[in-house]
Design a protein around this motif. Structure first.
Motif, PDB file in Angstrom:
ATOM      1  N   HIS A  59      41.392  42.235  54.111  1.00  0.00           N
ATOM      2  CA  HIS A  59      40.668  43.358  53.593  1.00  0.00           C
ATOM      3  C   HIS A  59      41.574  44.534  52.983  1.00  0.00           C
ATOM      4  O   HIS A  59      41.227  44.880  51.814  1.00  0.00           O
ATOM      5  N   LYS A  60      42.611  44.919  53.584  1.00  0.00           N
ATOM      6  CA  LYS A  60      43.473  45.739  52.881  1.00  0.00           C
ATOM      7  C   LYS A  60      43.971  45.448  51.411  1.00  0.00           C
ATOM      8  O   LYS A  60      44.002  46.121  50.395  1.00  0.00           O
ATOM      9  N   LEU A  61      44.317  44.012  51.375  1.00  0.00           N
ATOM     10  CA  LEU A  61      44.843  43.444  49.936  1.00  0.00           C
ATOM     11  C   LEU A  61      43.857  43.472  49.016  1.00  0.00           C
ATOM     12  O   LEU A  61      44.008  43.744  47.954  1.00  0.00           O
ATOM     13  N   MET A  62      42.505  43.059  49.628  1.00  0.00           N
ATOM     14  CA  MET A  62      41.402  42.888  48.533  1.00  0.00           C
ATOM     15  C   MET A  62      40.975  44.182  48.109  1.00  0.00           C
ATOM     16  O   MET A  62      40.524  44.641  46.933  1.00  0.00           O
ATOM     17  N   ASP A  63      40.945  45.495  49.074  1.00  0.00           N
ATOM     18  CA  ASP A  63      40.735  46.771  48.726  1.00  0.00           C
ATOM     19  C   ASP A  63      41.819  47.264  47.588  1.00  0.00           C
ATOM     20  O   ASP A  63      41.473  47.756  46.581  1.00  0.00           O
ATOM     21  N   ARG A  64      42.929  46.910  47.580  1.00  0.00           N
ATOM     22  CA  ARG A  64      44.169  47.164  46.627  1.00  0.00           C
ATOM     23  C   ARG A  64      43.730  46.360  45.314  1.00  0.00           C
ATOM     24  O   ARG A  64      43.877  47.336  44.308  1.00  0.00           O
ATOM     25  N   ILE A  65      43.246  45.393  45.482  1.00  0.00           N
ATOM     26  CA  ILE A  65      43.046  44.465  44.238  1.00  0.00           C
ATOM     27  C   ILE A  65      41.792  45.103  43.441  1.00  0.00           C
ATOM     28  O   ILE A  65      42.095  45.446  42.280  1.00  0.00           O
ATOM     29  N   ARG A  66      40.735  45.396  44.444  1.00  0.00           N
ATOM     30  CA  ARG A  66      39.692  46.056  43.600  1.00  0.00           C
ATOM     31  C   ARG A  66      39.850  47.524  43.141  1.00  0.00           C
ATOM     32  O   ARG A  66      39.466  47.766  41.813  1.00  0.00           O
ATOM     33  N   GLU A  67      40.875  48.174  43.760  1.00  0.00           N
ATOM     34  CA  GLU A  67      41.331  49.548  43.100  1.00  0.00           C
ATOM     35  C   GLU A  67      41.803  49.371  41.870  1.00  0.00           C
ATOM     36  O   GLU A  67      41.800  50.066  41.095  1.00  0.00           O
ATOM     37  N   GLY A  68      42.770  48.237  41.766  1.00  0.00           N
ATOM     38  CA  GLY A  68      43.534  47.833  40.481  1.00  0.00           C
ATOM     39  C   GLY A  68      42.695  47.454  39.464  1.00  0.00           C
ATOM     40  O   GLY A  68      42.703  47.776  38.373  1.00  0.00           O
ATOM     41  N   ASP A  69      41.806  46.668  39.922  1.00  0.00           N
ATOM     42  CA  ASP A  69      40.521  46.420  38.596  1.00  0.00           C
ATOM     43  C   ASP A  69      39.936  47.472  38.425  1.00  0.00           C
ATOM     44  O   ASP A  69      39.847  47.535  37.166  1.00  0.00           O
ATOM     45  N   LYS A  70      39.389  48.631  39.222  1.00  0.00           N
ATOM     46  CA  LYS A  70      38.670  49.649  38.715  1.00  0.00           C
ATOM     47  C   LYS A  70      39.557  50.405  37.836  1.00  0.00           C
ATOM     48  O   LYS A  70      39.305  51.044  36.856  1.00  0.00           O
ATOM     49  N   GLN A  71      40.714  50.691  38.195  1.00  0.00           N
ATOM     50  CA  GLN A  71      41.775  51.589  37.443  1.00  0.00           C
ATOM     51  C   GLN A  71      41.976  50.804  36.000  1.00  0.00           C
ATOM     52  O   GLN A  71      41.692  51.566  34.798  1.00  0.00           O
ATOM     53  N   PHE A  72      41.896  49.406  35.922  1.00  0.00           N
ATOM     54  CA  PHE A  72      42.345  48.706  34.607  1.00  0.00           C
ATOM     55  C   PHE A  72      41.099  49.003  34.104  1.00  0.00           C
ATOM     56  O   PHE A  72      41.146  49.347  32.653  1.00  0.00           O
ATOM     57  N   ALA A  73      39.774  48.832  34.529  1.00  0.00           N
ATOM     58  CA  ALA A  73      38.592  49.081  33.747  1.00  0.00           C
ATOM     59  C   ALA A  73      38.389  50.371  32.969  1.00  0.00           C
ATOM     60  O   ALA A  73      37.713  50.644  31.951  1.00  0.00           O
ATOM     61  N   ASN A  74      39.007  51.343  33.928  1.00  0.00           N
ATOM     62  CA  ASN A  74      38.736  52.632  33.358  1.00  0.00           C
ATOM     63  C   ASN A  74      39.996  53.214  32.462  1.00  0.00           C
ATOM     64  O   ASN A  74      40.402  54.238  32.228  1.00  0.00           O
ATOM     65  N   ASP A  75      40.653  52.137  31.962  1.00  0.00           N
ATOM     66  CA  ASP A  75      42.119  52.344  30.969  1.00  0.00           C
ATOM     67  C   ASP A  75      43.035  53.301  31.464  1.00  0.00           C
ATOM     68  O   ASP A  75      43.549  54.198  30.757  1.00  0.00           O
ATOM     69  N   LYS A  76      43.190  52.962  32.957  1.00  0.00           N
ATOM     70  CA  LYS A  76      44.204  53.787  33.739  1.00  0.00           C
ATOM     71  C   LYS A  76      45.515  52.977  34.095  1.00  0.00           C
ATOM     72  O   LYS A  76      46.263  53.210  34.889  1.00  0.00           O
ATOM     73  N   GLY A  77      45.431  51.624  33.546  1.00  0.00           N
ATOM     74  CA  GLY A  77      46.440  50.726  33.902  1.00  0.00           C
ATOM     75  C   GLY A  77      47.650  51.244  33.103  1.00  0.00           C
ATOM     76  O   GLY A  77      47.627  51.763  31.892  1.00  0.00           O
ATOM     77  N   LYS A  78      48.647  50.847  33.620  1.00  0.00           N
ATOM     78  CA  LYS A  78      49.829  51.353  33.221  1.00  0.00           C
ATOM     79  C   LYS A  78      50.750  49.936  32.911  1.00  0.00           C
ATOM     80  O   LYS A  78      51.102  49.455  34.063  1.00  0.00           O
ATOM     81  N   PRO A  79      51.292  49.692  31.751  1.00  0.00           N
ATOM     82  CA  PRO A  79      52.354  48.531  31.730  1.00  0.00           C
ATOM     83  C   PRO A  79      53.653  48.731  32.251  1.00  0.00           C
ATOM     84  O   PRO A  79      54.126  49.906  32.282  1.00  0.00           O
ATOM     85  N   HIS A  80      54.188  47.835  32.961  1.00  0.00           N
ATOM     86  CA  HIS A  80      55.537  47.822  33.413  1.00  0.00           C
ATOM     87  C   HIS A  80      56.172  46.517  33.575  1.00  0.00           C
ATOM     88  O   HIS A  80      55.711  45.364  33.173  1.00  0.00           O
ATOM     89  N   GLN A  81      57.574  46.749  33.614  1.00  0.00           N
ATOM     90  CA  GLN A  81      58.280  45.565  33.458  1.00  0.00           C
ATOM     91  C   GLN A  81      58.343  44.581  34.769  1.00  0.00           C
ATOM     92  O   GLN A  81      58.308  45.298  35.791  1.00  0.00           O
TER      93      GLN A  81
END
Length: 87
Positions: A59-81
């Motif tokens: 559940h903790k990992l899935m919450d982090r994945i969903r949060e990342g999906d939400k950030q990406f959908a809201n154009d808040k993703g940051k590219p990194h190496q």
């Protein structure tokens, strides 16, 4: 997914194992008693399925994945190496 009888599977074990590995498609081996049927699958596919079930049940990992999906959908993703295994 193909189906084969137990006796045919046993007679042609090597060929069926090769087919499962080459095609990456599971095989149902049936018996006279349907409750005794089994599925034969490629080990890499099995490992991937186990990993997926682990991730989905964490559940903790899935919450982090969903949060990342939400950030990406809201154009808040940051590219990194990407880091390699030694870093």
């Amino acid at each position: 997914m193909d189906t084969v009888t137990y006796s045919n599977f046993r007679r042609n074990l090597k060929a069926y194992m090769q087919k499962v590995n080459d095609d990456s498609d599971s095989l149902i081996v049936t018996t006279k008693e349907p409750d005794n049927s089994v599925v034969v699958m490629n080990k890499d596919d099995y490992d991937a399925m186990q990993e997926t079930m682990y991730i989905l049940s964490n559940h903790k990992l899935m919450d982090r994945i969903r949060e990342g999906d939400k950030q990406f959908a809201n154009d808040k993703g940051k590219p990194h190496q990407l880091l390699d295994d030694e870093q």
